[in-house]
Design an enzyme around this catalytic site. Structure first.
Site, PDB file in Angstrom:
ATOM      1  N   ASN A   1      37.320  -5.247 -19.544  1.00 46.20           N
ATOM      2  CA  ASN A   1      37.397  -4.521 -18.350  1.00 46.20           C
ATOM      3  C   ASN A   1      37.097  -5.378 -17.171  1.00 46.20           C
ATOM      4  O   ASN A   1      36.451  -4.772 -16.252  1.00 46.20           O
ATOM      5  CB  ASN A   1      36.637  -3.249 -18.647  1.00 46.20           C
ATOM      6  CG  ASN A   1      37.177  -2.201 -17.479  1.00 46.20           C
ATOM      7  OD1 ASN A   1      38.177  -2.438 -16.938  1.00 46.20           O
ATOM      8  ND2 ASN A   1      36.243  -1.460 -17.018  1.00 46.20           N
TER       9      ASN A   1
ATOM     10  N   SER B   1      22.134   5.407 -15.428  1.00 41.06           N
ATOM     11  CA  SER B   1      22.927   5.930 -14.502  1.00 41.06           C
ATOM     12  C   SER B   1      22.267   7.394 -14.006  1.00 41.06           C
ATOM     13  O   SER B   1      21.361   7.911 -15.042  1.00 41.06           O
ATOM     14  CB  SER B   1      24.290   6.287 -14.954  1.00 41.06           C
ATOM     15  OG  SER B   1      24.867   7.356 -14.577  1.00 41.06           O
TER      16      SER B   1
ATOM     17  N   LYS C   1      24.108   6.649 -22.231  1.00 41.27           N
ATOM     18  CA  LYS C   1      23.041   6.133 -21.337  1.00 41.27           C
ATOM     19  C   LYS C   1      21.653   6.709 -21.643  1.00 41.27           C
ATOM     20  O   LYS C   1      20.792   6.004 -21.819  1.00 41.27           O
ATOM     21  CB  LYS C   1      23.196   6.372 -19.913  1.00 41.27           C
ATOM     22  CG  LYS C   1      24.373   5.480 -19.381  1.00 41.27           C
ATOM     23  CD  LYS C   1      24.280   4.248 -19.577  1.00 41.27           C
ATOM     24  CE  LYS C   1      25.283   3.326 -18.837  1.00 41.27           C
ATOM     25  NZ  LYS C   1      25.266   1.802 -18.533  1.00 41.27           N
TER      26      LYS C   1
ATOM     27  N   TYR D   1      29.899   9.850 -21.590  1.00 41.58           N
ATOM     28  CA  TYR D   1      29.176   8.882 -21.005  1.00 41.58           C
ATOM     29  C   TYR D   1      27.572   8.766 -20.739  1.00 41.58           C
ATOM     30  O   TYR D   1      27.006   7.840 -20.994  1.00 41.58           O
ATOM     31  CB  TYR D   1      29.794   8.469 -19.625  1.00 41.58           C
ATOM     32  CG  TYR D   1      29.243   7.408 -18.867  1.00 41.58           C
ATOM     33  CD1 TYR D   1      29.234   5.930 -19.093  1.00 41.58           C
ATOM     34  CD2 TYR D   1      28.669   7.622 -17.633  1.00 41.58           C
ATOM     35  CE1 TYR D   1      28.591   5.144 -18.369  1.00 41.58           C
ATOM     36  CE2 TYR D   1      28.080   6.896 -16.661  1.00 41.58           C
ATOM     37  CZ  TYR D   1      28.006   5.500 -16.997  1.00 41.58           C
ATOM     38  OH  TYR D   1      27.569   4.811 -16.529  1.00 41.58           O
TER      39      TYR D   1
ATOM     40  N   GLY E   1      31.793  -8.105 -14.674  1.00 39.70           N
ATOM     41  CA  GLY E   1      32.375  -6.642 -14.069  1.00 39.70           C
ATOM     42  C   GLY E   1      32.001  -6.884 -12.701  1.00 39.70           C
ATOM     43  O   GLY E   1      31.322  -7.722 -11.849  1.00 39.70           O
TER      44      GLY E   1
ATOM     45  N   GLY F   1      32.826  19.871 -14.867  1.00 32.58           N
ATOM     46  CA  GLY F   1      31.908  18.943 -15.179  1.00 32.58           C
ATOM     47  C   GLY F   1      31.045  18.458 -13.760  1.00 32.58           C
ATOM     48  O   GLY F   1      30.269  17.975 -13.661  1.00 32.58           O
TER      49      GLY F   1
ATOM     50  N   LYS G   1      32.325   2.665 -18.842  1.00 24.69           N
ATOM     51  CA  LYS G   1      31.759   3.596 -18.038  1.00 24.69           C
ATOM     52  C   LYS G   1      32.446   4.798 -17.225  1.00 24.69           C
ATOM     53  O   LYS G   1      32.114   5.362 -16.321  1.00 24.69           O
ATOM     54  CB  LYS G   1      31.267   2.513 -16.794  1.00 24.69           C
ATOM     55  CG  LYS G   1      32.407   1.832 -16.292  1.00 24.69           C
ATOM     56  CD  LYS G   1      32.137   1.092 -14.835  1.00 24.69           C
ATOM     57  CE  LYS G   1      33.222   0.702 -14.130  1.00 24.69           C
ATOM     58  NZ  LYS G   1      32.638  -0.186 -13.115  1.00 24.69           N
TER      59      LYS G   1
END
Length: 338
Positions: free
Chosen positions: A34, A123, A151, A147, A9, A292, A83
């Site tokens: 991905n 994150s 985490k 997401y 990635g 958001g 992600k």
């Protein structure tokens, strides 16, 4: 030997380069859902070093344990996972399956193999709405999207694991906004479909793949009305992982550490910096705020300086210059060849 999940990635591949440059050996474990295998070829080209690649899914408990034993790794850097914030809201169970269940299976395999050194890719989304800025590691944790919640669940799982067994050595690295590309132009961010992040979208406008940028909201209480974020060069971020691996060699615990530049830049700051780097005009249209999205946030990165001896060194201008070099050399990403 370092076992890198999701090593093909964007952040994973850049980290592989820095691990190899630091004299470490690397085994990449990736299902390429991905990412592109070509990224690993670019790692080899840049470093001139071999990389072992094992194709597999982190939810495959048996395959994962077999790969970990085969690698002979003494530490794991864990990037593998989904992600995209918007996608996580649409398909939350998919995110819990990949991110949370996948990490659980990884920890089980590590435990079975006696490998207890882990650097986890977390994150800044775990901080939620800022109560104070900059975010410090002791800020209240409260994710605002699926997401970020995955985490945070993983972070809690890691803290519980360490409490149950103090021989685990875990570094939880909370990223801010990774951008940029390798300075050779051989590696960079290659999103599938429409980019979810600002920088690759801007780059695709500059190279002619997209007509304009949509700026979501210009009425935030920020200097120019657009959202402010802490952008960090992906090479700086990758070096942070090397420093974390080295730190774990001499320290036990489960330590959360911010990796950010420690300064905020607005959407329009980034657009202007990219125009200067590329010599291209970036047309943009103002749209409504997205639900958001936060007004502004940036990191207090002093713990990374104290514990890891690490700080971000590359400027926003360099992030844009390196991204533009990657985009010019690879207008269609890794599939275009170079």
């Amino acid at each position: 030997m370092i076992f890198v999940t999701g090593g093909a990635g964007y952040i994973g591949s850049h980290t592989c380069v820095e691990l190899l440059n630091a004299g470490m050996n690397v085994t990449v474990y990736d299902n390429f859902s991905n990412s592109e295998a070509e990224a690993i070829e670019r790692v080899r080209r840049i470093t001139g070093k071999a990389v072992q690649v094992i194709q597999g899914d982190i939810r495959d408990r048996v395959g994962l344990e077999q790969a970990l034993r085969q690698s002979g790794a003494k530490a794991v850097v864990h990037f593998a996972g989904l992600k995209a914030v918007g996608e996580s809201e649409a398909v939350p169970l998919t995110y819990y399956d990949n991110n949370v269940v996948g990490t659980l299976r990884l920890l089980e395999a590590m435990q079975a193999c006696g490998v207890k050194n882990l650097v986890f890719s977390s994150s800044a989304t775990v901080y939620g709405v800022p109560e104070n800025l900059p975010y410090t590691e002791d800020h209240r944790l409260s994710a605002t999207n699926t997401y970020g919640t995955t985490k945070l669940v993983i972070e809690n799982m890691l803290r519980d694991l360490h409490r149950s067994d103090a021989t685990w050595r875990i570094a939880v690295l909370r990223y801010f906004n990774p951008v940029g590309a390798h300075p050779t132009g051989l590696m960079g961010e290659d999103p599938q479909g429409v980019p979810n992040n600002l920088m690759p979208y801007v780059a695709q406008v500059a190279v002619g793949r997209r007509t304009h940028l949509s700026v979501w909201g210009n009425d935030y209480p920020t200097p120019d009305g657009t959202g402010v974020r802490d952008y960090i060069h992906v090479v700086d971020l990758a070096i942070g992982h090397v420093k974390a691996i080295q730190y774990l060699e001499g320290h036990s615990g489960c330590e959360a550490i911010n990796l950010g530049a420690g300064v905020g830049s607005s959407v329009l700051d980034l657009v202007q910096a990219f125009e200067a780097a590329s010599g291209k005009s970036i047309p943009y249209e103002i749209g409504p705020r997205r639900a958001g999205d936060l007004d502004a946030y940036w990191a207090d990165a002093s713990r990374a300086v104290e514990l890891l001896g690490w700080r971000a060194e590359r400027s926003l201008a360099q992030m844009c210059e390196d991204t533009w070099r990657w985009q010019e050399m690879n207008p269609n990403g890794y599939k275009g060849g170079n």
